[in-house]
Design a protein around this motif. Structure first.
Motif, short mmCIF file in Angstrom:
data_model
loop_
_atom_site.label_atom_id
_atom_site.label_comp_id
_atom_site.label_asym_id
_atom_site.label_seq_id
_atom_site.Cartn_x
_atom_site.Cartn_y
_atom_site.Cartn_z
N TRP A 17 -18.18 19.99 50.54
CA TRP A 17 -16.83 20.54 50.41
C TRP A 17 -16.22 20.07 49.11
CZ3 TRP A 17 -14.92 24.26 53.33
CH2 TRP A 17 -15.43 24.44 54.61
N TYR A 18 -15.56 20.96 48.40
CA TYR A 18 -14.82 20.60 47.19
C TYR A 18 -13.56 21.45 47.17
CZ TYR A 18 -13.53 19.77 42.38
OH TYR A 18 -12.83 19.43 41.24
N GLU A 19 -12.41 20.79 47.22
CA GLU A 19 -11.12 21.48 47.19
C GLU A 19 -11.06 22.66 48.16
OE1 GLU A 19 -10.02 22.39 43.17
OE2 GLU A 19 -9.92 20.26 42.61
N ASN A 20 -11.36 22.39 49.43
CA ASN A 20 -11.29 23.40 50.49
C ASN A 20 -12.30 24.54 50.36
OD1 ASN A 20 -9.76 22.89 52.69
ND2 ASN A 20 -8.01 24.12 52.08
N THR A 21 -13.37 24.31 49.62
CA THR A 21 -14.40 25.33 49.42
C THR A 21 -15.75 24.74 49.78
OG1 THR A 21 -13.12 26.30 47.61
CG2 THR A 21 -15.45 26.86 47.70
N LEU A 22 -16.55 25.49 50.55
CA LEU A 22 -17.90 25.05 50.87
C LEU A 22 -18.82 25.46 49.73
CD1 LEU A 22 -19.86 23.75 52.90
CD2 LEU A 22 -20.18 26.05 53.87
N LEU A 23 -19.55 24.49 49.19
CA LEU A 23 -20.48 24.75 48.09
C LEU A 23 -21.90 24.42 48.54
CD1 LEU A 23 -18.39 23.14 45.22
CD2 LEU A 23 -18.63 25.57 45.74
N LEU A 24 -22.87 25.07 47.91
CA LEU A 24 -24.27 24.88 48.21
C LEU A 24 -25.02 24.69 46.89
CD1 LEU A 24 -26.82 25.08 50.05
CD2 LEU A 24 -26.67 27.57 49.75
N THR A 25 -25.88 23.68 46.84
CA THR A 25 -26.68 23.41 45.65
C THR A 25 -28.14 23.24 46.06
OG1 THR A 25 -24.85 22.29 44.57
CG2 THR A 25 -27.03 21.84 43.71
N ASP A 26 -29.04 23.98 45.41
CA ASP A 26 -30.46 23.77 45.60
C ASP A 26 -30.84 22.50 44.84
OD1 ASP A 26 -33.27 25.07 46.29
OD2 ASP A 26 -33.39 24.26 44.26
N LEU A 27 -31.63 21.63 45.46
CA LEU A 27 -31.97 20.35 44.86
C LEU A 27 -33.34 20.36 44.18
CD1 LEU A 27 -30.62 18.03 47.71
CD2 LEU A 27 -29.50 18.66 45.55
N GLY A 28 -33.73 21.51 43.65
CA GLY A 28 -35.02 21.62 42.98
C GLY A 28 -36.15 21.86 43.96
N SER A 29 -35.86 22.56 45.05
CA SER A 29 -36.85 22.81 46.09
C SER A 29 -38.01 23.67 45.56
CB SER A 29 -36.20 23.51 47.28
OG SER A 29 -35.74 24.79 46.91
N THR A 30 -39.15 23.51 46.20
CA THR A 30 -40.34 24.26 45.81
C THR A 30 -40.22 25.74 46.13
OG1 THR A 30 -41.71 22.32 46.20
CG2 THR A 30 -42.84 24.43 46.18
N ASN A 31 -39.73 26.07 47.33
CA ASN A 31 -39.69 27.46 47.78
C ASN A 31 -38.35 28.15 47.59
OD1 ASN A 31 -42.42 27.58 48.69
ND2 ASN A 31 -41.81 26.22 50.33
N GLY A 32 -37.38 27.46 47.03
CA GLY A 32 -36.10 28.07 46.68
C GLY A 32 -35.09 28.14 47.80
#
Length: 85
Positions: A17-32
């Motif tokens: 969560w950042y400033e009332n917003t849900l964020l998603l970040t890929d951490l360099g995964s193999t399959n995306g």
């Protein structure tokens, strides 16, 4: 079925969560990681909205939000018969 059988890495992606917003970040995964079928660029945050589809490898989930007022009781007080069956 376990996550790795669906192509999910041990450290695949991160929701936060950042400033009332849900964020998603890929951490360099193999399959995306995919948001609404679009592949995410690794290590960049993407905004996730109500009803969005998120896919880790081949494991897909849909995101829904619930207001705190809608929560009737804390999860540790919910009878186990209501969780998973």
């Amino acid at each position: 079925m376990r996550g790795w059988q669906k192509g999910v890495s041990r450290c695949h992606a991160m929701f936060f969560w950042y400033e009332n917003t849900l964020l998603l970040t890929d951490l360099g995964s193999t399959n995306g990681t995919f948001l609404n079928k679009a592949r995410l660029r690794s290590h960049y945050p993407y905004m996730v909205g109500y009803g969005d589809e998120v896919t880790f490898g081949t494991l897909t989930l849909r995101v829904f939000f619930r207001q705190e007022d809608d929560v009737k009781q804390p999860m540790d007080r919910v009878p186990t018969s209501r969780i998973g069956g």
